[in-house]
Motif scaffolding. Structure first.
Motif, PDB file in Angstrom:
ATOM      1  N   MET A   1       0.596  -1.167  -0.315  1.00 20.93           N
ATOM      2  CA  MET A   1       0.197  -0.088   0.140  1.00 20.93           C
ATOM      3  C   MET A   1       0.587   1.512   0.097  1.00 20.93           C
ATOM      4  O   MET A   1       2.194   1.082   0.320  1.00 20.93           O
ATOM      5  N   ARG A   2       0.271   2.105  -1.205  1.00 21.75           N
ATOM      6  CA  ARG A   2       0.954   3.699  -1.184  1.00 21.75           C
ATOM      7  C   ARG A   2       0.254   4.701  -0.711  1.00 21.75           C
ATOM      8  O   ARG A   2      -0.788   5.094  -0.698  1.00 21.75           O
ATOM      9  N   ILE A   3       0.802   5.358   0.743  1.00 25.80           N
ATOM     10  CA  ILE A   3       0.135   6.420   1.628  1.00 25.80           C
ATOM     11  C   ILE A   3       0.560   7.709   1.041  1.00 25.80           C
ATOM     12  O   ILE A   3       1.915   7.818   1.344  1.00 25.80           O
ATOM     13  N   LEU A   4       0.174   8.363   1.028  1.00 22.39           N
ATOM     14  CA  LEU A   4       0.111   9.865   1.084  1.00 22.39           C
ATOM     15  C   LEU A   4      -0.130  10.387   2.503  1.00 22.39           C
ATOM     16  O   LEU A   4      -1.077  10.647   2.556  1.00 22.39           O
ATOM     17  N   LEU A   5       1.320  11.385   3.946  1.00 22.58           N
ATOM     18  CA  LEU A   5       0.554  11.665   4.277  1.00 22.58           C
ATOM     19  C   LEU A   5       0.329  12.407   4.646  1.00 22.58           C
ATOM     20  O   LEU A   5       1.678  13.419   3.923  1.00 22.58           O
ATOM     21  N   VAL A   6      -0.689  13.652   5.213  1.00 18.94           N
ATOM     22  CA  VAL A   6      -0.358  15.296   4.761  1.00 18.94           C
ATOM     23  C   VAL A   6      -0.120  15.362   6.542  1.00 18.94           C
ATOM     24  O   VAL A   6      -1.136  14.951   7.118  1.00 18.94           O
ATOM     25  N   GLU A   7       0.787  16.013   6.732  1.00 18.04           N
ATOM     26  CA  GLU A   7       1.504  16.691   8.565  1.00 18.04           C
ATOM     27  C   GLU A   7       2.671  17.662   7.846  1.00 18.04           C
ATOM     28  O   GLU A   7       3.693  17.196   7.604  1.00 18.04           O
ATOM     29  N   ASP A   8       2.077  18.570   8.859  1.00 24.43           N
ATOM     30  CA  ASP A   8       2.947  19.558   8.947  1.00 24.43           C
ATOM     31  C   ASP A   8       4.336  19.425   9.756  1.00 24.43           C
ATOM     32  O   ASP A   8       5.593  20.357  10.294  1.00 24.43           O
ATOM     33  N   GLU A   9       4.368  18.736  11.376  1.00 25.97           N
ATOM     34  CA  GLU A   9       4.868  18.377  12.233  1.00 25.97           C
ATOM     35  C   GLU A   9       5.981  17.295  11.659  1.00 25.97           C
ATOM     36  O   GLU A   9       5.480  16.485  11.803  1.00 25.97           O
ATOM     37  N   PRO A  10       7.393  17.504  10.985  1.00 29.92           N
ATOM     38  CA  PRO A  10       8.346  16.856  10.984  1.00 29.92           C
ATOM     39  C   PRO A  10       8.411  15.876  11.822  1.00 29.92           C
ATOM     40  O   PRO A  10       8.223  14.400  10.827  1.00 29.92           O
ATOM     41  N   GLU A  11       8.006  16.002  13.292  1.00 26.07           N
ATOM     42  CA  GLU A  11       9.019  13.957  13.874  1.00 26.07           C
ATOM     43  C   GLU A  11       7.654  13.594  14.101  1.00 26.07           C
ATOM     44  O   GLU A  11       7.791  12.585  14.193  1.00 26.07           O
ATOM     45  N   MET A  12       6.310  14.656  13.981  1.00 28.05           N
ATOM     46  CA  MET A  12       5.088  13.533  13.802  1.00 28.05           C
ATOM     47  C   MET A  12       5.314  12.534  12.411  1.00 28.05           C
ATOM     48  O   MET A  12       5.213  11.022  12.064  1.00 28.05           O
ATOM     49  N   ALA A  13       5.442  13.233  11.169  1.00 27.37           N
ATOM     50  CA  ALA A  13       5.297  12.839  10.530  1.00 27.37           C
ATOM     51  C   ALA A  13       6.381  12.025  10.042  1.00 27.37           C
ATOM     52  O   ALA A  13       6.264  10.264   9.304  1.00 27.37           O
ATOM     53  N   GLU A  14       7.643  11.987  10.352  1.00 27.73           N
ATOM     54  CA  GLU A  14       8.454  10.969  10.792  1.00 27.73           C
ATOM     55  C   GLU A  14       7.884   9.356  11.326  1.00 27.73           C
ATOM     56  O   GLU A  14       8.462   8.497  10.922  1.00 27.73           O
ATOM     57  N   ALA A  15       7.718   9.430  12.290  1.00 31.21           N
ATOM     58  CA  ALA A  15       7.777   8.776  13.446  1.00 31.21           C
ATOM     59  C   ALA A  15       6.629   7.532  12.484  1.00 31.21           C
ATOM     60  O   ALA A  15       6.457   6.606  12.253  1.00 31.21           O
ATOM     61  N   LEU A  16       5.582   8.282  11.640  1.00 31.61           N
ATOM     62  CA  LEU A  16       4.305   7.853  11.191  1.00 31.61           C
ATOM     63  C   LEU A  16       4.903   6.775   9.892  1.00 31.61           C
ATOM     64  O   LEU A  16       4.578   6.014  10.053  1.00 31.61           O
ATOM     65  N   ARG A  17       5.748   7.526   9.673  1.00 34.80           N
ATOM     66  CA  ARG A  17       6.313   7.006   8.127  1.00 34.80           C
ATOM     67  C   ARG A  17       6.917   5.939   8.237  1.00 34.80           C
ATOM     68  O   ARG A  17       7.512   4.569   7.963  1.00 34.80           O
ATOM     69  N   VAL A  18       7.859   6.082   9.449  1.00 36.06           N
ATOM     70  CA  VAL A  18       8.635   4.614   9.782  1.00 36.06           C
ATOM     71  C   VAL A  18       8.184   3.397  10.730  1.00 36.06           C
ATOM     72  O   VAL A  18       8.278   2.328  10.097  1.00 36.06           O
ATOM     73  N   GLY A  19       6.646   3.740  11.245  1.00 39.95           N
ATOM     74  CA  GLY A  19       6.112   2.875  11.968  1.00 39.95           C
ATOM     75  C   GLY A  19       5.681   2.411  10.706  1.00 39.95           C
ATOM     76  O   GLY A  19       4.858   0.858  10.959  1.00 39.95           O
ATOM     77  N   LEU A  20       4.694   2.620   9.692  1.00 38.63           N
ATOM     78  CA  LEU A  20       4.155   2.817   8.782  1.00 38.63           C
ATOM     79  C   LEU A  20       4.538   1.767   7.895  1.00 38.63           C
ATOM     80  O   LEU A  20       4.452   0.304   6.901  1.00 38.63           O
ATOM     81  N   HIS A  21       5.818   2.032   7.469  1.00 40.35           N
ATOM     82  CA  HIS A  21       7.034   1.497   6.503  1.00 40.35           C
ATOM     83  C   HIS A  21       7.239   0.143   7.710  1.00 40.35           C
ATOM     84  O   HIS A  21       7.456  -1.299   6.488  1.00 40.35           O
ATOM     85  N   ARG A  22       7.425  -0.301   8.369  1.00 35.64           N
ATOM     86  CA  ARG A  22       7.708  -1.418   9.614  1.00 35.64           C
ATOM     87  C   ARG A  22       6.565  -2.522   8.647  1.00 35.64           C
ATOM     88  O   ARG A  22       6.804  -3.548   9.410  1.00 35.64           O
ATOM     89  N   HIS A  23       5.221  -1.964   9.160  1.00 35.17           N
ATOM     90  CA  HIS A  23       4.079  -2.847   8.144  1.00 35.17           C
ATOM     91  C   HIS A  23       4.176  -3.001   7.269  1.00 35.17           C
ATOM     92  O   HIS A  23       3.326  -2.634   6.453  1.00 35.17           O
ATOM     93  N   GLY A  24       5.369  -2.902   5.495  1.00 37.20           N
ATOM     94  CA  GLY A  24       4.873  -3.122   4.288  1.00 37.20           C
ATOM     95  C   GLY A  24       4.874  -2.081   3.453  1.00 37.20           C
ATOM     96  O   GLY A  24       3.896  -2.078   2.229  1.00 37.20           O
ATOM     97  N   MET A  25       4.574  -0.392   4.569  1.00 39.88           N
ATOM     98  CA  MET A  25       3.277   0.905   3.089  1.00 39.88           C
ATOM     99  C   MET A  25       4.630   1.383   3.144  1.00 39.88           C
ATOM    100  O   MET A  25       5.612   2.257   3.990  1.00 39.88           O
ATOM    101  N   LEU A  26       4.310   2.213   1.861  1.00 39.94           N
ATOM    102  CA  LEU A  26       5.331   2.921   2.178  1.00 39.94           C
ATOM    103  C   LEU A  26       5.070   4.469   1.421  1.00 39.94           C
ATOM    104  O   LEU A  26       3.389   4.232   1.347  1.00 39.94           O
ATOM    105  N   VAL A  27       5.772   5.498   2.755  1.00 46.33           N
ATOM    106  CA  VAL A  27       4.884   6.940   2.459  1.00 46.33           C
ATOM    107  C   VAL A  27       5.150   8.119   2.152  1.00 46.33           C
ATOM    108  O   VAL A  27       6.673   8.125   2.523  1.00 46.33           O
ATOM    109  N   ASP A  28       4.582   8.878   2.209  1.00 54.39           N
ATOM    110  CA  ASP A  28       4.967  10.058   1.464  1.00 54.39           C
ATOM    111  C   ASP A  28       4.602  11.322   1.988  1.00 54.39           C
ATOM    112  O   ASP A  28       3.552  11.050   1.982  1.00 54.39           O
ATOM    113  N   ILE A  29       5.012  12.314   1.886  1.00 47.53           N
ATOM    114  CA  ILE A  29       4.667  13.164   2.592  1.00 47.53           C
ATOM    115  C   ILE A  29       5.051  14.534   2.447  1.00 47.53           C
ATOM    116  O   ILE A  29       5.850  14.647   1.455  1.00 47.53           O
TER     117      ILE A  29
END
Length: 228
Positions: A1-29
């Protein structure tokens, strides 16, 4: 699954990207609405995760634009604005789900799984070429009904080629399909993925081949009987 994450807080965005990536998801911020609009034009995402409080406006205004680009794109709103009135407004504007911050990653994953189980409005087809069958709904490849296991980036590459079977696909289009917007593409890495996918199809006697079109890109074609 490829996800577009619209989030302006860099720490929150990166934490979600890393967490979702561990479950096989590709995240664009995308850190704001303007860049989210640009990303939505690519029509490569399976889900939109949307913050409301963006530097350039309320994120829910993007829902209509997202649906204009891809009518069936699911949208989950992630926001600190969790009052009943805010949730109702977000849902009325077209969001599929609404998750108030702070939230646990496990809950977000459960919401994503729930949305993924919903029947699609458009039935995604399978494509058969030679002995290869590609299922767009599950993003899995089969040879004569047997699963052909492939790494994630090779699956994304094959998907982009299969949906344009017999046509030349520009290199830039393939790069966009295989890599996230923020991924660093190492020299020759993409060509290595093409080479490995080509070898996997040949080893499986798939009856299709990937051909390089000099200066343009690649195409996937069905091989005539007796060839190969």
């Amino acid at each position: 699954m490829r996800i577009l994450l619209v989030e302006d807080e860099p720490e929150m965005a990166e934490a979600l990207r890393v967490g979702l990536h561990r479950h096989g998801m590709l995240v664009d911020i995308a850190p704001d609405a303007a860049r989210a609009c640009e990303a939505l034009q690519c029509r490569v995402h399976d889900l939109l995760l949307l913050d409301r409080q963006l530097p350039d406006g309320d994120g829910v205004t993007l829902i209509a634009k997202a649906r204009a680009c891809s009518a069936d794109l699911p949208v989950i709103v992630l926001t600190a604005r969790g009052s009943l009135a805010d949730r109702v407004e977000g849902l009325d504007l077209g969001a599929d789900d609404y998750l108030a911050k702070p939230f646990a990653l496990e809950e977000l994953l459960a919401r994503i799984r729930a949305i993924s189980r919903r029947p699609a409005k458009v039935v995604l087809p399978t494509v058969q070429a030679g002995r290869l069958r590609f299922d767009f709904a599950s993003r899995e490849a089969y040879i004569d009904g047997e699963s052909l296991p492939l790494p994630r980036r090779q699956v994304l590459l094959l998907e982009a080629l299969v949906c344009r079977l017999g046509r030349t696909v520009q290199r830039d289009v393939l790069l966009e399909a295989v890599y996230g917007f923020d991924d660093a593409i190492q020299s020759n890495a993409f060509d290595a993925h093409v080479s490995k996918l080509r070898r996997a199809l040949a080893d499986a006697d798939a009856g299709v081949e990937i051909r390089a079109i000099r200066g343009i890109g690649y195409l996937l074609r069905e091989m005539p009987r007796g060839e190969g």
